[in-house]
Write a protein that holds these residues in place. Structure first.
Motif, mmCIF file in Angstrom:
data_model
loop_
_atom_site.group_PDB
_atom_site.id
_atom_site.type_symbol
_atom_site.label_atom_id
_atom_site.label_comp_id
_atom_site.label_asym_id
_atom_site.label_seq_id
_atom_site.Cartn_x
_atom_site.Cartn_y
_atom_site.Cartn_z
ATOM 1 N N GLU A 132 0.840 -1.198 0.000
ATOM 2 C CA GLU A 132 0.000 0.000 0.000
ATOM 3 C C GLU A 132 0.879 1.253 0.000
ATOM 4 O O GLU A 132 1.834 1.326 0.776
ATOM 5 N N LEU A 156 0.346 4.409 5.434
ATOM 6 C CA LEU A 156 -0.686 4.722 6.436
ATOM 7 C C LEU A 156 -0.908 3.588 7.427
ATOM 8 O O LEU A 156 -1.574 3.769 8.442
ATOM 9 N N ASP A 157 -0.303 2.430 7.152
ATOM 10 C CA ASP A 157 -0.354 1.336 8.123
ATOM 11 C C ASP A 157 1.014 1.130 8.776
ATOM 12 O O ASP A 157 1.318 0.034 9.275
ATOM 13 N N HIS A 196 -4.182 4.352 -1.074
ATOM 14 C CA HIS A 196 -5.200 5.150 -0.397
ATOM 15 C C HIS A 196 -4.621 6.557 -0.230
ATOM 16 O O HIS A 196 -4.278 6.969 0.880
ATOM 17 N N TRP A 204 -10.438 8.691 2.806
ATOM 18 C CA TRP A 204 -11.832 8.452 3.209
ATOM 19 C C TRP A 204 -12.611 9.765 3.356
ATOM 20 O O TRP A 204 -13.573 9.830 4.110
ATOM 21 N N TRP A 208 -6.928 -9.569 2.980
ATOM 22 C CA TRP A 208 -6.485 -8.282 3.520
ATOM 23 C C TRP A 208 -5.565 -8.487 4.738
ATOM 24 O O TRP A 208 -5.263 -9.603 5.141
ATOM 25 N N ARG A 209 -5.127 -7.433 5.345
ATOM 26 C CA ARG A 209 -3.956 -7.461 6.225
ATOM 27 C C ARG A 209 -4.209 -8.017 7.635
ATOM 28 O O ARG A 209 -5.290 -7.880 8.185
ATOM 29 N N LYS A 269 -5.759 -2.891 16.809
ATOM 30 C CA LYS A 269 -5.523 -1.507 16.392
ATOM 31 C C LYS A 269 -5.963 -0.587 17.529
ATOM 32 O O LYS A 269 -7.169 -0.339 17.696
ATOM 33 N N GLU A 317 -8.484 2.363 17.041
ATOM 34 C CA GLU A 317 -9.895 2.049 16.784
ATOM 35 C C GLU A 317 -10.445 1.038 17.778
ATOM 36 O O GLU A 317 -11.628 0.706 17.746
ATOM 37 N N GLU A 333 -8.060 -6.760 13.781
ATOM 38 C CA GLU A 333 -8.316 -7.037 12.367
ATOM 39 C C GLU A 333 -7.260 -7.999 11.829
ATOM 40 O O GLU A 333 -6.066 -7.724 11.915
#
Ligand code: BMA
Length: 378
Positions: free
Chosen positions: A88, A100-101, A127, A138, A329-330, A335, A338, A342
């Protein structure tokens, strides 16, 4: 009679020749590098055998670990790496040293090289920050796309962002100095309404212009010929027309794909599997008609709480389907910002571990040893 027969034979020969000249499954970039052309051809072939299994950020971190050389949650469960690595670029456009991650871009380049050298394939998403508002991807502010098209007030801002993406993609080199091929997936989930390039924030025509500008800029201005371009909707279409409503053109697309996730237990909600099968049928028909490759560009069931999800739901829904690849996905893990956990691939000890091993053993699931055997770049 004879003359008529000869004319018919001649006509048939011309028809046959011109259809074979259409070169089924040729890349949209006539100047693509040898390795890129080979990858596309091999994926076309391997998709008859099975689908590459991919994983986002696989080598960078997993559940409860980060940046430990050689590690991969998928490898720790199966003994093999995924066949496809997703990365990403969000953050690069604002000169951040990490995406961003939190993956450092210098490390990401190394991981990309490692995976490629072992025979795996690479896919990249972006992104990027909203160029109009400077908020995140977003921020679906209406007018963003219009503002960055050529002639728009923010066009230069977007071009500057794109220059950074181009520099990164150009700098991915294999051991012989060749540029590493990338399945590049710009403006992903384009039919959703959560990103600034989403369906509520621009007209189909504006979206097509943006996509075409981006691909042509990377190709002709930045001389990037290592890209296989992925058109990627979210999973919300019901018909071919809906899927293609924002399709920018055969000359800028190589892979047609969508993203879809399981959210509820498959015991109470069969819609994930049903829609996956139905939508893949639509996408495969589109791919066949347009000589493109079909793919499932993102999927998963976060935390995989259903022990037999891999063979019982995913592989079952994909039966008799031929996507070139399926990207999980990752494995972000917990996290803190949040307060959610995940992950989409199992790790050692996770409840779906045994079923993932069965999934690994299915002939149609291709991991890195299969990718190496297939020699994707030769
Ligand atoms: C989302 C989540 C986020 C992440 C983003 C971009 O689906 O995984 O945590 O930041 O993708 O990778």
């Amino acid at each position: 009679m004879k003359l008529a027969a000869q004319m018919i034979t001649g006509w048939l020969a011309i028809a046959f020749l011109s259809s074979s000249c259409a070169q089924p499954n040729a890349l949209s970039d006539a100047s693509a590098t040898k390795e890129t052309v080979n990858l596309f051809k091999k994926l076309n072939k391997s998709s008859q055998e099975g689908y590459l299994i991919g994983h986002q950020d696989d080598l960078a971190y997993g559940v409860n670990w980060k940046y430990q050389p050689g590690r991969s949650d998928i490898k720790e469960v199966t003994g093999d790496y995924p066949a496809l690595y997703g990365w990403e670029l969000g953050g690069l456009e604002k000169d951040s040293p990490v995406d961003l991650d939190s993956v450092p871009f210098t490390l990401m380049k190394q991981y990309i090289r490692e995976g490629y050298q072992r025979g795996g394939a690479i896919t990249i998403s972006w992104h990027g920050n909203n160029p109009l508002t400077d908020k995140t991807a977003w921020d679906p502010a209406p007018g963003t796309v219009a503002s960055i098209l050529p002639g728009g007030p923010k066009h230069e801002v977007f071009v500057q962002q794109l220059n950074k993406i181009a520099a990164f993609l150009a700098d991915l080199k294999g051991s012989k100095g060749e540029t590493i091929p990338v399945l590049y997936r710009p403006f992903h989930e384009l039919t959703g309404n959560w990103f600034w390039w989403g369906a509520n924030s621009c007209t189909p025509d504006e979206f097509k212009q943006l996509f075409r500008f981006t691909v042509n800029y990377l190709r002709t201005k930045k001389h990037l010929h290592n890209l296989i371009i992925v058109y990627n909707t979210s999973g919300d279409f019901k018909t071919e027309d809906e899927f293609l409503q924002r399709y920018p053109g055969d000359d800028v697309v190589d892979v047609v794909s969508f993203d879809t996730y399981q959210y509820k237990s498959p015991d109470v909600d069969k819609s994930f599997a049903d829609n996956l099968s139905k939508n893949l049928t639509i996408v495969e028909e589109v791919a066949q008609a347009k000589h493109k490759l079909p793919a499932l560009a993102e999927t998963g069931f976060s935390q995989i709480p259903y022990p037999n999800w891999w063979t019982g739901v995913l592989a079952t829904a994909l039966q008799n389907r031929h996507p070139a690849y399926v990207l999980l996905w990752r494995n972000a893990g917990y996290k803190p910002s949040e307060k959610v956990t995940e992950y989409y691939a199992p790790y050692k000890g996770q409840v779906s571990e045994q079923d993932f091993i069965k999934f690994y053993q299915l002939p149609q699931t291709l991991f890195e040893k299969d990718a190496a055997r297939l020699k994707l770049y030769k």
